[in-house]
Design an enzyme around this catalytic site. Sequence first.
Site, mmCIF file in Angstrom:
data_model
loop_
_atom_site.group_PDB
_atom_site.id
_atom_site.type_symbol
_atom_site.label_atom_id
_atom_site.label_comp_id
_atom_site.label_asym_id
_atom_site.label_seq_id
_atom_site.Cartn_x
_atom_site.Cartn_y
_atom_site.Cartn_z
ATOM 1 N N ASN A 150 48.527 42.375 46.044
ATOM 2 C CA ASN A 150 47.498 43.242 46.599
ATOM 3 C C ASN A 150 47.111 44.228 45.516
ATOM 4 O O ASN A 150 47.974 44.848 44.906
ATOM 5 C CB ASN A 150 48.009 44.007 47.821
ATOM 6 C CG ASN A 150 46.993 45.009 48.325
ATOM 7 O OD1 ASN A 150 45.801 44.767 48.307
ATOM 8 N ND2 ASN A 150 47.473 46.158 48.772
ATOM 9 N N GLY A 151 45.820 44.356 45.272
ATOM 10 C CA GLY A 151 45.376 45.341 44.300
ATOM 11 C C GLY A 151 44.216 44.837 43.483
ATOM 12 O O GLY A 151 43.469 43.944 43.899
ATOM 13 N N GLU A 152 44.098 45.414 42.303
ATOM 14 C CA GLU A 152 43.043 45.013 41.384
ATOM 15 C C GLU A 152 43.500 45.280 39.959
ATOM 16 O O GLU A 152 43.987 46.360 39.645
ATOM 17 C CB GLU A 152 41.762 45.800 41.669
ATOM 18 C CG GLU A 152 40.598 45.361 40.836
ATOM 19 C CD GLU A 152 39.308 46.077 41.184
ATOM 20 O OE1 GLU A 152 38.327 45.867 40.453
ATOM 21 O OE2 GLU A 152 39.275 46.848 42.168
ATOM 22 N N ARG A 205 44.727 38.273 53.351
ATOM 23 C CA ARG A 205 43.802 38.434 52.234
ATOM 24 C C ARG A 205 42.451 38.984 52.645
ATOM 25 O O ARG A 205 41.830 38.509 53.590
ATOM 26 C CB ARG A 205 43.609 37.062 51.574
ATOM 27 C CG ARG A 205 42.761 37.073 50.346
ATOM 28 C CD ARG A 205 42.857 35.714 49.654
ATOM 29 N NE ARG A 205 41.894 35.646 48.583
ATOM 30 C CZ ARG A 205 41.052 34.645 48.401
ATOM 31 N NH1 ARG A 205 41.074 33.606 49.208
ATOM 32 N NH2 ARG A 205 40.195 34.666 47.407
ATOM 33 N N LEU A 206 42.032 39.987 51.903
ATOM 34 C CA LEU A 206 40.656 40.459 51.928
ATOM 35 C C LEU A 206 40.052 39.932 50.632
ATOM 36 O O LEU A 206 40.361 40.426 49.549
ATOM 37 C CB LEU A 206 40.598 41.985 51.977
ATOM 38 C CG LEU A 206 39.199 42.602 51.920
ATOM 39 C CD1 LEU A 206 38.373 42.164 53.130
ATOM 40 C CD2 LEU A 206 39.285 44.110 51.849
ATOM 41 N N ASP A 238 41.985 37.651 39.977
ATOM 42 C CA ASP A 238 42.933 38.366 39.129
ATOM 43 C C ASP A 238 44.368 37.975 39.463
ATOM 44 O O ASP A 238 45.263 38.116 38.635
ATOM 45 C CB ASP A 238 42.725 39.877 39.169
ATOM 46 C CG ASP A 238 42.693 40.496 40.549
ATOM 47 O OD1 ASP A 238 42.688 39.763 41.554
ATOM 48 O OD2 ASP A 238 42.660 41.744 40.636
ATOM 49 N N CYS A 242 44.300 43.936 50.866
ATOM 50 C CA CYS A 242 45.171 42.864 51.343
ATOM 51 C C CYS A 242 46.483 43.450 51.868
ATOM 52 O O CYS A 242 46.725 44.642 51.771
ATOM 53 C CB CYS A 242 45.482 41.898 50.211
ATOM 54 S SG CYS A 242 44.042 41.102 49.508
ATOM 55 N N ILE A 282 37.751 39.431 47.744
ATOM 56 C CA ILE A 282 36.689 40.168 47.072
ATOM 57 C C ILE A 282 36.277 39.459 45.781
ATOM 58 O O ILE A 282 35.128 39.094 45.612
ATOM 59 C CB ILE A 282 37.127 41.618 46.780
ATOM 60 C CG1 ILE A 282 37.344 42.347 48.107
ATOM 61 C CG2 ILE A 282 36.095 42.343 45.929
ATOM 62 C CD1 ILE A 282 37.916 43.728 47.976
#
Length: 133
Positions: free
Chosen positions: A81-83, A55-56, A106, A2, A58
Site C-alpha cells: 500500500n502506498g506510492e 486494492r484501490l 509501482d 489500499c 490507481i
Amino acid sequence: MCGIFGIVAKETRLPDGALERGTRALAHRGPDDEGTITLRDTVPVPVEIGLGNRRLAILDPSPHGHQPMRDAETGNWIVYNGEIYNFRVLRGELEASGVRFVSNSDTEVILRAFAAWGLKAVSRFRKIFTFTL
C-alpha cells in the site's frame, strides 16, 4: 488507499477463514480488487504465512496489478500500500539492465528492485508506503 493484511502461524495452521475475514474487514480501503495467498514452508519449522490485499487501483487498474503479486523469477510475494514517487525512474534503470515488466504498477517495481538490489532498494525509493515481501 489500499489495505493489506498478514498473519503468521508457526508450528500450526492458519485458522480457517482468518485470512479472508481480515482482508474483508479492509474492504473500505480498496473497492477495485482483492486477493489472498497462503504460503507454506517446513524449514526450519512448519510455518504458514497468509497475505491479503484490498486494492484501490490507481497506477495500473488492469489485472496485471493484482495483489498479492509474485515475482516469477525469484518466487517473492508482496502485498503493498502506498506510492513510490520515483518508480518510473527506477523502472527505467531496471529495464536498462534487462529487467522485463508485466504491469505498469509501482508494486512490480518494488519486487524487481528487491531482486536486483536487495534491501538497498528501500533507500532508493522516494515513498509513502508499507509492504510485506
